[in-house]
Enzyme design. Structure first.
Site, mmCIF file in Angstrom:
data_model
loop_
_atom_site.group_PDB
_atom_site.id
_atom_site.type_symbol
_atom_site.label_atom_id
_atom_site.label_comp_id
_atom_site.label_asym_id
_atom_site.label_seq_id
_atom_site.Cartn_x
_atom_site.Cartn_y
_atom_site.Cartn_z
ATOM 1 N N ASN A 131 36.159 50.209 40.187
ATOM 2 C CA ASN A 131 36.488 49.204 39.361
ATOM 3 C C ASN A 131 36.908 47.785 40.196
ATOM 4 O OD1 ASN A 131 39.151 49.701 40.222
ATOM 5 N ND2 ASN A 131 39.901 50.187 38.456
ATOM 6 N N ASP A 190 49.436 53.169 49.825
ATOM 7 C CA ASP A 190 50.148 53.495 48.530
ATOM 8 C C ASP A 190 50.507 55.000 48.412
ATOM 9 O OD1 ASP A 190 47.579 54.293 48.641
ATOM 10 O OD2 ASP A 190 46.769 53.023 47.298
ATOM 11 N N GLU A 241 45.045 47.191 40.673
ATOM 12 C CA GLU A 241 44.056 47.564 39.685
ATOM 13 C C GLU A 241 43.614 45.922 39.211
ATOM 14 O OE1 GLU A 241 42.747 50.032 39.656
ATOM 15 O OE2 GLU A 241 44.133 51.514 38.764
ATOM 16 N N HIS A 257 39.229 47.886 42.809
ATOM 17 C CA HIS A 257 40.595 47.847 43.210
ATOM 18 C C HIS A 257 40.730 48.051 44.720
ATOM 19 C CE1 HIS A 257 41.497 52.468 42.397
ATOM 20 N NE2 HIS A 257 40.894 52.439 43.509
#
Ligand code: F6R
Length: 268
Positions: A137, A67, A144, A139
């Site tokens: 979380n 990313d 996400e 990801h």
């Protein structure tokens, strides 16, 4: 999933570096999928050390990062390009022309970046080994919770939690991006092998959902349960929520002894 629980973060990095080195030894022109973030730093330090000692070379390797932030340029020290240069590329013999991030150049339409990145990965023959971290979380990349499990490289909005988690790395006068371009979940799943590293107590809940929870878009990392060749390297803290811990340790011992007897056991 192969779950390997190690004493500490340093052992996690060393084991990760060993797996990357094994691949480069067997296939010097390997296509590596790389990740940024704090967890990977120790691994990159180990890889640099191995390169400096003459144990490995990246000369023929190609890389694709997971990313890149959208809205900051490559020369911004907060960009993932800057991170990769600083932590790895500037210290090894990789040809920088063969290192790729899903960056959106000034004036380019970000919507077009994803499909082009996918094409480049496919033109390179696909990713041999994809490194991943995991967010608190769940990801992977910047996919996400609620990301499509079939997603491809595209623009994603970071959750407020990810934005907050990453704010520690930005000073007050720096603009922190809320958008990124990330490989999709299906892109990550296309890699021939996946190596996930997680260290620290703050990852324990996400790790237990990833390994022992249901496969769900609400924990994107859980999709790795569907991949044929995933190795998860954890330190004691990140592993502390796992219920089936005893079995993972037991399996690891059996696999190690198989590996000693049949060197290529893991690559068959
Ligand atoms: C980074 C990335 C992220 C991180 C994850 C963990 O390229 O894609 O998914 O791997 O947020 O980050 P750290 O290691 O900083 O906790």
């Amino acid at each position: 999933m192969e779950i390997i629980i190690l004493k500490n973060a340093e052992r996690v990095a060393a084991t990760g570096a060993e797996l990357v080195s094994e691949l480069l030894g067997a296939r010097p022109d390997a296509v590596l999928g790389l990740a940024t973030g704090s967890t990977q730093l120790a691994l990159y330090r180990q890889l640099v050390e191995r390169y400096v000692n003459g144990d490995i070379s990246f000369r023929q390797a190609t890389s694709f990062n997971l990313d890149e932030y959208l809205g900051i340029s490559a020369d911004n020290p907060q960009s993932y390009r800057a991170y990769m240069d600083k932590e790895l590329f500037d210290h090894i013999d990789i040809n920088k022309a063969n290192t790729h991030l899903p960056a959106c150049e000034e004036g380019q339409n970000p919507i077009l970046v994803g499909p082009r990145y996918e094409q480049k990965i496919s033109d390179a023959g696909g990713i041999d080994l994809q490194l991943v971290g995991i967010g608190g979380n769940g990801h992977i990349g910047f996919n996400e919770p609620s990301s499509s499990l079939g997603s491809r490289t595209r623009v994603k909005t970071l959750t407020r939690q990810t934005f907050k988690d990453n704010s520690r790395l930005f000073s007050e006068n720096e603009v922190q991006p809320k958008l990124a371009i990330t490989m999709g979940i299906a892109t990550i799943m296309d890699a021939r092998k996946i190596l996930l590293l997680a260290t620290g107590k703050n990852k324990a809940e996400a790790v237990s959902k990833m390994v022992e929870g249901p496969v769900s878009a609400m924990c994107p990392a859980s999709v790795l349960q569907m991949h044929e060749r995933v190795t998860v390297l954890l330190d004691e803290d990140a592993a502390c929520g796992l219920k089936n811990r005893d079995y993972y340790d037991w399996t690891y011992l059996q696999n190690e002894s198989l590996k000693k007897r049949f060197r290529t056991f893991h690559d068959e």
